[in-house]
Design a protein around this motif. Structure first.
Motif, PDB file in Angstrom:
ATOM      1  N   ASP A 448      -5.264 -10.256  -4.007  1.00 17.00           N
ATOM      2  CA  ASP A 448      -5.175  -9.077  -4.869  1.00 17.00           C
ATOM      3  C   ASP A 448      -6.119  -7.975  -4.398  1.00 17.00           C
ATOM      4  N   GLU A 449      -7.331  -8.357  -4.015  1.00 16.07           N
ATOM      5  CA  GLU A 449      -8.288  -7.380  -3.512  1.00 16.07           C
ATOM      6  C   GLU A 449      -7.815  -6.797  -2.188  1.00 16.07           C
ATOM      7  N   ARG A 450      -7.302  -7.658  -1.314  1.00 16.00           N
ATOM      8  CA  ARG A 450      -6.867  -7.197  -0.001  1.00 16.00           C
ATOM      9  C   ARG A 450      -5.687  -6.233  -0.118  1.00 16.00           C
ATOM     10  N   ILE A 451      -4.753  -6.498  -1.022  1.00 17.05           N
ATOM     11  CA  ILE A 451      -3.600  -5.613  -1.186  1.00 17.05           C
ATOM     12  C   ILE A 451      -4.053  -4.220  -1.621  1.00 17.05           C
ATOM     13  N   LYS A 452      -5.038  -4.171  -2.489  1.00 13.68           N
ATOM     14  CA  LYS A 452      -5.558  -2.870  -2.932  1.00 13.68           C
ATOM     15  C   LYS A 452      -6.209  -2.114  -1.782  1.00 13.68           C
ATOM     16  N   GLU A 453      -6.873  -2.845  -0.899  1.00 14.55           N
ATOM     17  CA  GLU A 453      -7.634  -2.214   0.168  1.00 14.55           C
ATOM     18  C   GLU A 453      -6.794  -1.897   1.399  1.00 14.55           C
ATOM     19  N   CYS A 454      -5.767  -2.725   1.677  1.00 17.26           N
ATOM     20  CA  CYS A 454      -5.042  -2.620   2.944  1.00 17.26           C
ATOM     21  C   CYS A 454      -3.946  -1.563   2.889  1.00 17.26           C
ATOM     22  N   SER A 455      -3.708  -0.937   4.038  1.00 17.47           N
ATOM     23  CA  SER A 455      -2.665   0.080   4.147  1.00 17.47           C
ATOM     24  C   SER A 455      -1.346  -0.500   4.643  1.00 17.47           C
ATOM     25  N   VAL A 456      -1.414  -1.570   5.432  1.00 16.17           N
ATOM     26  CA  VAL A 456      -0.212  -2.196   5.986  1.00 16.17           C
ATOM     27  C   VAL A 456      -0.166  -3.641   5.505  1.00 16.17           C
ATOM     28  N   ILE A 457       0.941  -4.005   4.855  1.00 17.40           N
ATOM     29  CA  ILE A 457       1.078  -5.353   4.292  1.00 17.40           C
ATOM     30  C   ILE A 457       2.342  -5.981   4.859  1.00 17.40           C
ATOM     31  N   GLY A 458       2.187  -7.106   5.549  1.00 24.65           N
ATOM     32  CA  GLY A 458       3.327  -7.780   6.166  1.00 24.65           C
ATOM     33  C   GLY A 458       3.563  -9.149   5.567  1.00 24.65           C
ATOM     34  N   MET A 459       4.833  -9.489   5.375  1.00 27.86           N
ATOM     35  CA  MET A 459       5.179 -10.814   4.853  1.00 27.86           C
ATOM     36  C   MET A 459       6.647 -11.115   5.121  1.00 27.86           C
ATOM     37  N   THR A 460       7.020 -12.373   4.993  1.00 33.57           N
ATOM     38  CA  THR A 460       8.432 -12.731   5.060  1.00 33.57           C
ATOM     39  C   THR A 460       9.089 -12.411   3.717  1.00 33.57           C
ATOM     40  N   LEU A 461      10.403 -12.299   3.727  1.00 31.27           N
ATOM     41  CA  LEU A 461      11.122 -12.065   2.467  1.00 31.27           C
ATOM     42  C   LEU A 461      10.914 -13.226   1.511  1.00 31.27           C
ATOM     43  N   ASP A 462      10.829 -14.452   2.026  1.00 32.86           N
ATOM     44  CA  ASP A 462      10.616 -15.616   1.154  1.00 32.86           C
ATOM     45  C   ASP A 462       9.250 -15.554   0.476  1.00 32.86           C
ATOM     46  N   SER A 463       8.226 -15.080   1.192  1.00 32.23           N
ATOM     47  CA  SER A 463       6.896 -14.924   0.579  1.00 32.23           C
ATOM     48  C   SER A 463       6.945 -13.892  -0.537  1.00 32.23           C
ATOM     49  N   TYR A 464       7.613 -12.784  -0.275  1.00 30.13           N
ATOM     50  CA  TYR A 464       7.716 -11.710  -1.275  1.00 30.13           C
ATOM     51  C   TYR A 464       8.430 -12.207  -2.530  1.00 30.13           C
ATOM     52  N   ILE A 465       9.548 -12.887  -2.342  1.00 33.04           N
ATOM     53  CA  ILE A 465      10.350 -13.362  -3.474  1.00 33.04           C
ATOM     54  C   ILE A 465       9.623 -14.453  -4.247  1.00 33.04           C
ATOM     55  N   GLY A 466       8.966 -15.350  -3.527  1.00 36.39           N
ATOM     56  CA  GLY A 466       8.320 -16.478  -4.190  1.00 36.39           C
ATOM     57  C   GLY A 466       7.003 -16.150  -4.849  1.00 36.39           C
ATOM     58  N   ARG A 467       6.274 -15.174  -4.309  1.00 33.29           N
ATOM     59  CA  ARG A 467       4.912 -14.949  -4.785  1.00 33.29           C
ATOM     60  C   ARG A 467       4.710 -13.659  -5.562  1.00 33.29           C
ATOM     61  N   PHE A 468       5.630 -12.720  -5.425  1.00 32.17           N
ATOM     62  CA  PHE A 468       5.433 -11.433  -6.086  1.00 32.17           C
ATOM     63  C   PHE A 468       6.498 -11.194  -7.153  1.00 32.17           C
ATOM     64  N   ILE A 469       6.881 -12.274  -7.821  1.00 26.58           N
ATOM     65  CA  ILE A 469       7.897 -12.190  -8.859  1.00 26.58           C
ATOM     66  C   ILE A 469       7.400 -11.382 -10.053  1.00 26.58           C
ATOM     67  N   ASP A 470       6.101 -11.416 -10.327  1.00 29.34           N
ATOM     68  CA  ASP A 470       5.550 -10.680 -11.472  1.00 29.34           C
ATOM     69  C   ASP A 470       4.402  -9.757 -11.059  1.00 29.34           C
ATOM     70  N   VAL A 471       4.357  -9.398  -9.767  1.00 29.04           N
ATOM     71  CA  VAL A 471       3.334  -8.490  -9.249  1.00 29.04           C
ATOM     72  C   VAL A 471       4.030  -7.309  -8.578  1.00 29.04           C
ATOM     73  N   THR A 472       3.612  -6.104  -8.926  1.00 32.93           N
ATOM     74  CA  THR A 472       4.195  -4.898  -8.341  1.00 32.93           C
ATOM     75  C   THR A 472       3.248  -4.321  -7.296  1.00 32.93           C
ATOM     76  N   ILE A 473       3.792  -4.063  -6.112  1.00 32.35           N
ATOM     77  CA  ILE A 473       3.038  -3.378  -5.057  1.00 32.35           C
ATOM     78  C   ILE A 473       3.676  -2.005  -4.877  1.00 32.35           C
ATOM     79  N   ASP A 474       2.907  -0.965  -5.027  1.00 28.61           N
ATOM     80  CA  ASP A 474       3.448   0.397  -4.932  1.00 28.61           C
ATOM     81  C   ASP A 474       3.558   0.823  -3.469  1.00 28.61           C
TER      82      ASP A 474
END
Length: 745
Positions: A448-474
């Protein structure tokens, strides 16, 4: 299509696919067991050498194909898992025929259907957030002069399109610079914006790390700190070691656990060596205690002999002095020569005394050796620390029990020791220190801290779907690399974000992995969502259901109304020989080479054997000969079929251990200097994935993917005469490749 209807369709498609996989025993990762060895018969403990790393060691089962039996974690426990050496040690609680089943009939199975369930859960919670904005213009001015990298005119058009339009589909065959130049340039340009949040997505870990490494290369060149980039999810070992500052703690849980296991294993190996040393010391202790026992018996006998001699001497002396004895002598009663006998006994007594002294000294020496034995076992030290002549038999019993425990420990851990036999203790301690340092480096900050600080965020689609089901990244912009390999149903989740999305890929290569067998019997929309790639996103978001199905059934790439589609045509990977062939047979877009040198193309003629499934022993033998000759260090053996992979892995142990054997489908997103292609099919094995004219098998795309993995050299191993004499040889990729290749003797 409205969000509520699309949500319903996606949930329904996920449920259908899950049930289909369950019913047909699909959605499983199958891993070969190349070698099994019984290392402790009494405890039924086995050492298994496996084909590749486990996705999750705690969720596996073993299939015995010979008896059609399954063993799960109720039947065995995992004693050790060495990820570095792909070594699994299990102890059976209950097994029926495992012992007498050959390795080739044993498979490790990991169930991956949870990924489908994640998709269903995501749409249940977020399906109404999907949106598509037909107002796609986001800029008007040409900004070529602002481009941070040097691009050719083709790439510059794609770069400008990303900066000027909300939705883009950058189509480029292999080597046209989609990732390294176009995507990287756009990322670097967006980094200049205020508070950028750039999302980079890919279908697989390999593909994701390829694109991230390209971006990192440019970040380093421009001296932009790597900490600006976050790689979400579990990285490969090599990526984590090279770019630890880009990895996140949450996604590294599995990696950290793996490193913890490796630390534990190395400590176990060191302990094993100490245990082996301790076992030797136990043997020495037992030897000395046995000697003490024998010496004590000898000592007791000497004491008895001394006592008897003294009693006999006293009796004789007393008797010799008596009057009665004198009388007997006068009367010639008795013939004892008392003086000589007494003298003999008096001489014997010092000898016995000396023997007693020597025996006593030997006993003390044995105790001293036991107390000072060199052992690295604290348990052994505690047992022997107060050994004496009163308790040594009790100590012997304790040492005997410890010996059994150490011996059992050595049996179980001998396999681990063998895997590290080329490391001395100093080398092992150095390796241990490296793992421990790597572990500490990876434990940095929470995601959570790293997402706030980082400008470039990389992940697989499976990571996004499985882990960010209730988290919004702008996100301010999203890039999807290898878009032709991303299933549509997963790509649609990205449209819950309000930002622009750019797809980059080549839809003329492998389509998304979809395990439907008979497409005609699969409901249309379910088939569309799981088997079609992400580039159909605009169609499904802006057309009704019937139009979507018509578009999907009649095209491998839709016509776009809102999405811009720049095409890259200049390859910096292939020479003119391959570029011309691929353009003529696949692309038809003027695909050409920017290189002076051609790719080295060779073929080896191997007559097709009698049909034995999708495997070819003759090709396997020829590939073994190639590897015994002069081969590049960076090579891979590709084949369309799993059966051939298994055969190759059994025959080519070194290549298997170095993970240089793969199906074409698993090679997506990777590349090597040299690719050896084992075709398998021919006169006795009817082509399937190798038939580039078969629209059902999509052999054209399969072979295009295989060819695209080679950077410098491609070696085709096949039944040459069969392919050259086919009635449709002029349209077959294999046939055309043979025609422009040189025979490899």
């Amino acid at each position: 299509m409205h969000a509520d209807k699309l949500k319903s369709k996606c949930i329904e498609a996920s449920q259908f696919y899950y049930k289909y996989l369950e019913k047909n025993n699909k959605g499983l990762e199958i891993i070969n067991i190349s070698h099994k060895k019984l290392i402790n018969d009494e405890n039924d403990t086995w050492e298994l050498q496996i084909g590749r790393k486990l996705f999750n060691p705690d969720s596996i089962k073993i299939h015995n194909r010979q008896y059609d039996e399954y063993y799960d974690l109720e039947d065995f426990s995992i004693q050790e898992y060495d990820a570095d050496n792909k070594l699994l040690i299990i102890k059976f609680i209950n097994q029926r025929h495992f012992r007498d089943t050959p390795e080739k009939n044993l498979k490790i199975i990991s169930d991956l259907k949870f990924l489908i369930k994640n998709v269903e859960n995501w749409y249940t919670d977020n399906g109404l957030k999907l949106r598509f904005n037909s107002e796609t213009k986001i800029g008007e001015n040409e900004i070529d002069e602002l481009c941070p990298l040097e691009l050719n005119s083709n790439q510059m058009q794609a770069y400008n399109s990303i900066l000027r339009n909300k939705y883009n589909c950058i189509w480029g065959p292999p080597g046209t610079g989609k990732t390294r130049y176009v995507l990287s340039s756009a990322v670097l340009q967006h980094l200049q914006n205020d508070d950028p949040k750039i999302g980079i997505f890919a279908p697989t870990n390999n593909a994701l790390e390829q694109v991230l490494e390209s971006v990192i290369m440019h970040l380093d060149r421009l001296e932009i700190p790597r900490e600006n980039l976050l790689r979400v999810g579990c990285p490969s070992r090599s990526y984590a070691e090279k770019y630890p500052e880009t990895c996140e703690i949450q996604g590294l849980r599995n990696k950290l656990e793996e490193i913890e296991r490796q630390i534990k294993i190395i400590k176990e190996v060191l302990e094993y060596r100490r245990g082996r040393y301790a076992f030797n010391s136990v043997f020495a202790i037992q030897k000395d205690i046995q000697k003490i026992t024998d010496l004590n018996k000898q000592f007791g006998a000497l004491l008895v002999s001394k006592s008897q001699k003294k009693e006999e001497l006293a009796s004789l002396i007393k008797e010799s002095k008596s009057f009665k004895t004198q009388l007997k002598r006068v009367l010639n009663i008795g013939t004892q020569d008392y003086p000589s006998i007494i003298s003999g006994i008096e001489k014997d007594l010092p000898v016995i005394e000396e023997q007693i002294t020597q025996t006593n000294a030997e006993i003390r020496q044995c105790f001293l050796r036991v107390l000072n034995v060199e052992t690295r076992s604290e348990k052994i030290k505690n047992i022997i620390h107060d050994i004496n002549n009163q308790n040594y038999l009790e100590v012997a019993d304790q040492i005997s029990q410890a010996s059994k425990e150490i011996n059992n420990y050595l049996i179980v851990n001998a396999a681990l020791e063998n895997a590290y036999s080329d490391h001395d203790n100093a080398g092992l301690n150095k390796l241990l220190a490296q793992h421990e340092e790597n572990y500490e480096n990876l434990k940095t900050k929470q995601v959570d801290e790293r997402i706030k600080e980082c400008s470039v965020i990389g992940m697989t689609l499976d990571s996004y779907i499985g882990r960010f089901i209730d988290v919004t990244i702008d996100f301010s912009i999203i890039f999807v690399d290898e878009a032709g390999y991303v299933p549509l149903i997963k790509a649609l989740t990205l449209f819950s974000n309000k930002c622009g999305i750019t797809f980059l890929g080549d839809h003329k290569q492998l389509p998304p992995v979809c395990e439907f067998d008979n497409y005609n019997k699969i409901p249309g929309f379910c088939r569309l969502l799981w088997s079609k790639p992400s580039i159909f996103a605009e169609a499904i978001l802006s057309y009704d259901e019937e139009d979507c199905l018509n578009i999907a059934d009649n095209s491998d790439c839709p016509d776009f109304r809102y999405t811009k589609k720049p095409i890259l045509t200049e390859s910096h990977r292939f020479g003119a020989n391959l570029a011309e062939l691929l353009d003529r047979l696949i692309y038809n877009i003027g695909y050409r080479s920017a290189l002076v040198d051609d790719v080295e193309l060779y073929f080896i003629d191997v007559p097709n054997p009698k049909k034995d499934g999708r495997r070819n022993i003759n090709e396997c033998s020829q590939i073994s000969n190639i590897l015994n000759g002069d081969i590049d260090r960076d090579y891979c053996i590709l084949t369309p079929y799993k059966d051939q992979v298994s055969l190759l892995q059994r025959s080519l142990q070194n290549a298997r251990q170095e993970e240089r054997i793969s199906t074409i489908h698993k090679s997506q997103g990777r590349e090597w200097d040299t690719v050896i292609l084992s075709v398998v099919d021919g006169s006795n094995i009817k082509p399937w994935f190798t038939d580039s004219c078969d629209p059902i098998s999509q052999g054209q795309y399969v072979l295009n993917t295989a060819i695209s993995r080679a950077k410098k050299k491609l070696i085709i191993v096949c039944d040459v005469q069969y392919w050259l004499k086919r009635h449709d040889a002029e349209f077959q990729i294999i046939s055309n490749l043979i025609n422009i290749s040189e025979r490899l003797e």
